[in-house]
Design a protein around this motif. Structure first.
Motif, PDB file in Angstrom:
ATOM      1  N   UNK A 181     126.813 153.983   6.370  1.00 49.66           N
ATOM      2  CA  UNK A 181     126.939 155.304   5.754  1.00 49.66           C
ATOM      3  C   UNK A 181     126.934 155.213   4.228  1.00 49.66           C
ATOM      4  N   UNK A 182     127.639 154.204   3.708  1.00 47.48           N
ATOM      5  CA  UNK A 182     127.719 154.028   2.258  1.00 47.48           C
ATOM      6  C   UNK A 182     126.341 153.727   1.661  1.00 47.48           C
ATOM      7  N   UNK A 183     125.617 152.825   2.300  1.00 50.62           N
ATOM      8  CA  UNK A 183     124.284 152.474   1.804  1.00 50.62           C
ATOM      9  C   UNK A 183     123.325 153.652   1.934  1.00 50.62           C
ATOM     10  N   UNK A 184     123.451 154.372   3.033  1.00 53.46           N
ATOM     11  CA  UNK A 184     122.586 155.531   3.261  1.00 53.46           C
ATOM     12  C   UNK A 184     122.837 156.618   2.225  1.00 53.46           C
ATOM     13  N   UNK A 185     124.102 156.771   1.831  1.00 53.88           N
ATOM     14  CA  UNK A 185     124.453 157.745   0.795  1.00 53.88           C
ATOM     15  C   UNK A 185     123.785 157.408  -0.538  1.00 53.88           C
ATOM     16  N   UNK A 186     123.580 156.115  -0.763  1.00 53.43           N
ATOM     17  CA  UNK A 186     122.936 155.666  -2.008  1.00 53.43           C
ATOM     18  C   UNK A 186     121.424 155.493  -1.826  1.00 53.43           C
ATOM     19  N   UNK A 187     120.881 156.128  -0.784  1.00 49.76           N
ATOM     20  CA  UNK A 187     119.439 156.168  -0.540  1.00 49.76           C
ATOM     21  C   UNK A 187     118.845 154.793  -0.230  1.00 49.76           C
ATOM     22  N   UNK A 188     119.589 153.995   0.502  1.00 46.46           N
ATOM     23  CA  UNK A 188     119.057 152.708   0.956  1.00 46.46           C
ATOM     24  C   UNK A 188     118.029 152.941   2.051  1.00 46.46           C
ATOM     25  N   UNK A 189     117.133 151.966   2.216  1.00 45.43           N
ATOM     26  CA  UNK A 189     116.094 152.051   3.231  1.00 45.43           C
ATOM     27  C   UNK A 189     116.061 150.758   4.039  1.00 45.43           C
TER      28      UNK A 189
END
Length: 290
Positions: A181-189
């Motif tokens: 969730x944290x990485x996804x919030x920072x637009x990780x792919x």
């Protein structure tokens, strides 16, 4: 004792020690360039006046003087080259040691060491021989505090290692939902081509790993990615008669009409398994259940 003092200094002030080494290398390179030329105007005059138009020396003494002058220059330059190579070798070894230290800190959740190194200018994106970064290691181990700290120091979320894995994929595969969730919030792919996405998702479907399938879909994997035979995860689920997975994929927008390289649809795969219930679902005769 001086060696021990230097090591302690390097651990506590990695940025400052790195600058010292860089300055030393720059000094050696400047000195090396200067050593390739005569040190004074007089030496330059001697060298230019030693030859006649024919290219012969005026005297044996002058020839000896010229030979000695250039021999000294060559000797100095050779010594400086040795020093320069030693400095570069030490810098490379130190860089590898510091990278190992950073990755080990990420593995054990040592935020103090990571802060110290990053504050002194050490790049958090430095990687090991497999191109694994501290962010990947923290995502594998589930160290959320380290992930947050590395993001604070502008760690690149979308670097991939030699196996095509990213920090987001590692968090997904290892079930660390908070980091995902944290990485996804920072637009990780996930940073994977469709061929890799198909391989990962189809394998999860084949193994019936519903939790991983849901995590991969949450991380944004291409649900319709196809393998070399143009089979999708839906084809694999239908061929295995896995009704639960088909429902999950259908709910997330999977293309159930897709055909593989032989023209077989998802329904055809279900028919080969002889699952009437699954065929009815695919025909739309059964309501979608959650």
């Amino acid at each position: 004792m001086p060696c021990l003092t230097y090591k302690l200094l390097a651990q506590d002030h990695p940025g400052s020690v790195a600058k010292i080494r860089q300055n030393l290398l720059a000094k050696v390179e400047r000195t090396s360039m200067q050593a390739q030329l005569p040190r004074s105007l007089e030496e330059l005059r001697v060298g230019s006046n030693l030859f006649h138009m024919s290219g012969s020396y005026q005297s044996n003494d002058q020839a000896d003087e010229c030979f000695e002058m250039w021999s000294n220059i060559a000797s100095k330059n050779e010594s400086l080259t040795v020093v320069k190579d030693l400095v570069k070798m030490h810098m490379n070894k130190n860089h590898d040691d510091e990278t190992t230290r950073l990755l080990f800190a990420a593995s054990r959740g040592d935020t103090r060491t990571i802060s110290l190194m990053s504050d002194h200018g050490f790049d958090p994106n430095n990687h090991d021989y497999d191109h694994r970064t501290a962010l990947m290691i923290a995502s594998i181990k589930g160290n959320a505090d380290v992930v947050k700290l590395l993001l604070h120091y502008n760690a690149d979320l979308n670097i991939t290692d030699m196996h095509g894995s990213s920090a987001l994929l590692e968090a997904t595969k290892n079930g660390h939902d908070d980091i995902l969730n944290l990485l996804f919030e920072h637009e990780a792919s996930l940073c994977m081509p469709d061929s890799q996405a198909a391989s990962v998702l189809c394998q999860a479907v084949f193994e019936g790993d519903i939790l991983l399938i849901k995590q991969l879909l949450k991380a944004g994997i291409n649900i319709n990615a196809a393998d070399y035979d143009k089979r999708t995860a839906s084809h694999i689920a239908a061929a295995e008669g896995n009704m639960a997975v088909i429902r999950i994929l259908a709910k997330r927008g999977a293309d159930l009409s897709a055909a593989d390289r032989w023209g077989n649809t998802v329904r055809d795969a279900a028919a080969s398994y002889n699952s009437h219930r699954l065929i009815e679902f695919l025909d739309g005769k059964q309501e979608l259940q959650t």
